[in-house]
Design a protein around this motif. Structure first.
Motif, PDB file in Angstrom:
ATOM      1  N   GLN A   1       0.927  -1.086   0.149  1.00 17.53           N
ATOM      2  CA  GLN A   1       0.095  -0.031  -0.103  1.00 17.53           C
ATOM      3  C   GLN A   1       0.856   1.467   0.045  1.00 17.53           C
ATOM      4  OE1 GLN A   1      -2.976   1.012  -0.674  1.00 17.53           O
ATOM      5  NE2 GLN A   1      -2.928   3.021   0.025  1.00 17.53           N
ATOM      6  N   LEU A   2       1.879   1.208   0.553  1.00 21.82           N
ATOM      7  CA  LEU A   2       2.880   2.556   0.638  1.00 21.82           C
ATOM      8  C   LEU A   2       3.432   2.781  -0.499  1.00 21.82           C
ATOM      9  CD1 LEU A   2       4.683   1.749   4.456  1.00 21.82           C
ATOM     10  CD2 LEU A   2       3.039   3.672   3.807  1.00 21.82           C
TER      11      LEU A   2
ATOM     12  N   SER B   1       9.442  10.735  -3.760  1.00 17.37           N
ATOM     13  CA  SER B   1       8.453   9.698  -3.589  1.00 17.37           C
ATOM     14  C   SER B   1       8.902   8.586  -2.418  1.00 17.37           C
ATOM     15  CB  SER B   1       8.128   8.911  -4.763  1.00 17.37           C
ATOM     16  OG  SER B   1       7.486   9.794  -5.704  1.00 17.37           O
ATOM     17  N   ALA B   2      10.127   7.952  -2.557  1.00 17.72           N
ATOM     18  CA  ALA B   2      10.564   7.165  -1.555  1.00 17.72           C
ATOM     19  C   ALA B   2      10.632   7.490  -0.207  1.00 17.72           C
ATOM     20  CB  ALA B   2      11.847   6.705  -2.101  1.00 17.72           C
ATOM     21  N   ALA B   3      11.213   8.832   0.051  1.00 18.55           N
ATOM     22  CA  ALA B   3      11.144   9.277   1.207  1.00 18.55           C
ATOM     23  C   ALA B   3       9.853   9.861   1.547  1.00 18.55           C
ATOM     24  CB  ALA B   3      12.179  10.804   1.186  1.00 18.55           C
ATOM     25  N   ALA B   4       8.928  10.144   0.917  1.00 18.63           N
ATOM     26  CA  ALA B   4       7.531  10.307   1.490  1.00 18.63           C
ATOM     27  C   ALA B   4       6.769   8.993   2.008  1.00 18.63           C
ATOM     28  CB  ALA B   4       6.539  10.849   0.202  1.00 18.63           C
ATOM     29  N   ARG B   5       6.995   7.934   1.254  1.00 21.34           N
ATOM     30  CA  ARG B   5       6.495   6.604   1.504  1.00 21.34           C
ATOM     31  C   ARG B   5       7.147   6.240   2.939  1.00 21.34           C
ATOM     32  NH1 ARG B   5       7.793   4.995  -4.183  1.00 21.34           N
ATOM     33  NH2 ARG B   5       5.996   5.530  -5.389  1.00 21.34           N
ATOM     34  N   ALA B   6       8.586   6.360   2.961  1.00 17.06           N
ATOM     35  CA  ALA B   6       9.085   6.115   4.313  1.00 17.06           C
ATOM     36  C   ALA B   6       8.657   6.991   5.511  1.00 17.06           C
ATOM     37  CB  ALA B   6      10.420   6.080   4.116  1.00 17.06           C
ATOM     38  N   LEU B   7       8.366   8.217   5.133  1.00 13.48           N
ATOM     39  CA  LEU B   7       7.694   9.037   6.157  1.00 13.48           C
ATOM     40  C   LEU B   7       6.305   8.616   6.888  1.00 13.48           C
ATOM     41  CD1 LEU B   7       7.794  11.767   7.875  1.00 13.48           C
ATOM     42  CD2 LEU B   7       7.097  12.972   6.007  1.00 13.48           C
ATOM     43  N   VAL B   8       5.729   8.317   5.749  1.00 12.15           N
ATOM     44  CA  VAL B   8       4.100   7.618   6.127  1.00 12.15           C
ATOM     45  C   VAL B   8       4.404   6.440   6.976  1.00 12.15           C
ATOM     46  CG1 VAL B   8       1.833   6.775   5.451  1.00 12.15           C
ATOM     47  CG2 VAL B   8       3.002   8.801   3.992  1.00 12.15           C
ATOM     48  N   ALA B   9       5.246   5.452   6.610  1.00  7.87           N
ATOM     49  CA  ALA B   9       5.620   4.302   7.489  1.00  7.87           C
ATOM     50  C   ALA B   9       6.147   4.552   9.046  1.00  7.87           C
ATOM     51  CB  ALA B   9       6.675   3.408   6.707  1.00  7.87           C
ATOM     52  N   ALA B  10       6.904   5.743   9.012  1.00  4.77           N
ATOM     53  CA  ALA B  10       7.428   6.085  10.281  1.00  4.77           C
ATOM     54  C   ALA B  10       6.308   6.774  11.040  1.00  4.77           C
ATOM     55  CB  ALA B  10       8.640   7.210  10.165  1.00  4.77           C
ATOM     56  N   ILE B  11       5.252   7.325  10.356  1.00  7.80           N
ATOM     57  CA  ILE B  11       3.986   8.062  11.261  1.00  7.80           C
ATOM     58  C   ILE B  11       3.271   6.680  11.741  1.00  7.80           C
ATOM     59  CG2 ILE B  11       2.040   9.415  10.899  1.00  7.80           C
ATOM     60  CD1 ILE B  11       3.413  11.183   8.941  1.00  7.80           C
ATOM     61  N   ALA B  12       3.056   5.872  10.886  1.00  5.57           N
ATOM     62  CA  ALA B  12       2.260   4.553  11.357  1.00  5.57           C
ATOM     63  C   ALA B  12       3.018   4.168  12.578  1.00  5.57           C
ATOM     64  CB  ALA B  12       2.163   3.723  10.145  1.00  5.57           C
TER      65      ALA B  12
END
Length: 410
Positions: A283-284, A297-308
């Motif tokens: 999903q990420l 894009s890669a940094a944004a997805r990793a940031l969303v993962a870190a928020i979760a």
């Protein structure tokens, strides 16, 4: 030695971030992060717990009950009872993130509706509203100049976002990308839908449903007679009948009088309490950010993962957890793991050293730094809004005392 430990820990978290960066774009063998935890009641194993009550249909009648279903647990088919569903678990994570924002330990951009009613401050954010940033509270909000939120720059950006470009969500309400959102309150042929990347749920295994006697003892032993109700007051009925057309109620409905004990739901006793949470890398990886380059894009997805991960640790890393009255738990064991491509018929699992709030905060800070370095711009203040006239009127009405209420359970 302390300085060495801090340095070593920092290096370890940076290694975790690099692995997360690759995983969130499906550039490695890591397909998910999974948290498996076991709890027991604070009174000890087998003590009574109270699941949430719901209206259930049974033999063509509706009444209160618990959600029970069959499931395979450890390869064994058993019945389980829902103690906390994914929506509720996500809300706990979001509230924990909001608490962290308020105490200054972390910051996420968010929407904030601010007003007051009856002299009482009233505020809600997309981390608390049922439908997050797409909630009707924000649809019916306006900015300081009186412009409808959907017509403001942030409102238009969120309304016009699509599966090809979620950059507005990343910039304004990034937690929505972790927990999912559906714009069901705006009439459009194509509605915004973002599937959740993070999911968590808690169940009780092999529940035994209990019963209890529920009643009320009146210290003055007031009679449970029928009374006449008028606005915020009530009076005993003179004679045997109320005047024609009068509104009536039993004394017990107004919180007075005796209520004989009757059988009611008495909670459950379970073999074990389990929480399973997961963060889906697929999903990420599906998140797109318009014409942004792959580094962004890669940094944004990793940031969303870190928020979760931060939300999960803020909400669930503590040694004890309260789900609701009568459902207090202590943590017995927990595993936070990478889940990798399978081998020999089984997925491979490795420990993930993000067990504490401090470790999750450190990972979030690194993810934030890398996203900013890649070009992400976050405002240091939330988007502040106020209710429009209709919503304000509805809020004011909810704070008014209007008549005699009905006693709980009657």
């Amino acid at each position: 030695m302390d300085g060495y430990w801090v340095t070593a820990k920092g290096l370890q978290v940076r290694d975790i971030y690099e692995r997360l960066l690759a995983a969130a774009s499906l550039r490695s063998n890591d397909g998910a992060i999974r948290v498996s935890a076991e709890y027991e009641p604070i009174g000890g194993a087998g003590d009574t717990l109270f699941p949430p009550t719901v209206k259930i249909k049974e033999k063509e009648t509706e009444g209160a009950g618990y959600l029970v279903e069959p499931r395979y647990v450890g390869g064994e088919k058993v019945e389980v009872v829902w103690l906390d569903q994914p929506q509720s678990q996500a809300n706990r994570c979001e509230q924990a993130l909001m608490d962290a924002i308020r105490d200054g330990s972390a910051y996420l951009p968010h929407l904030m509706l601010v007003t007051e009613s009856a002299g009482i401050p009233v505020r809600t954010t997309n981390l608390q509203a049922p439908h997050r940033s797409r909630d009707a509270y924000f649809r019916d909000a306006e900015d300081a100049a009186g412009a409808a939120f959907d017509m403001t720059e942030p409102g238009r950006a969120l309304r016009q976002a699509s599966s090809e470009d979620w950059s507005a969500y990343l910039r304004l309400v990034p937690s929505d990308l972790a927990y999912g959102v559906w714009d069901s309150h705006r009439k459009r042929r194509i509605q915004v839908k973002i599937p959740r990347a993070y999911k968590s749920a808690m169940i009780g295994v092999a529940p035994l449903i209990g019963v209890r006697g529920a009643g009320r003892v009146d210290p003055l032993n007031l009679a449970g007679d029928t009374v006449q109700v008028s606005g915020s007051s009530w009076t005993p009925i003179e004679g045997t009948k109320a005047p024609k057309g009068a509104k009536t109620a039993r004394m017990s409905e107004l919180g007075h009088g005796m209520i004989p004990p009757s059988e009611g739901l008495g909670g459950v006793s379970v073999r074990s309490v389990q929480r399973e949470a997961s963060l889906a890398m697929a999903q990420l990886a599906s998140l797109r950010f318009g014409d942004a380059d792959e580094e962004f894009s890669a940094a944004a997805r990793a940031l969303v993962a870190a928020i979760a991960l931060l939300g999960d640790r803020l909400a669930f890393a503590s040694p004890a957890l309260r789900l609701r009255s009568g459902c207090d738990l202590v943590l017995v064991s927990e595993r936070v793991q990478w889940v990798q491509r399978g081998r020999d018929g089984r997925p491979q699992e490795e420990p993930l050293a993000v067990n504490t709030v401090q470790e999750a905060l450190a990972l979030f800070e690194i993810a934030s730094e890398r996203a900013r370095a890649a070009g992400l711009e976050w405002s240091a203040e939330p988007v502040e809004l106020k209710p429009n006239a209709s919503l304000q009127q509805a809020i004011d009405k909810s704070f008014l005392a209007d008549g005699v209420g009905q006693a709980e359970g009657e």
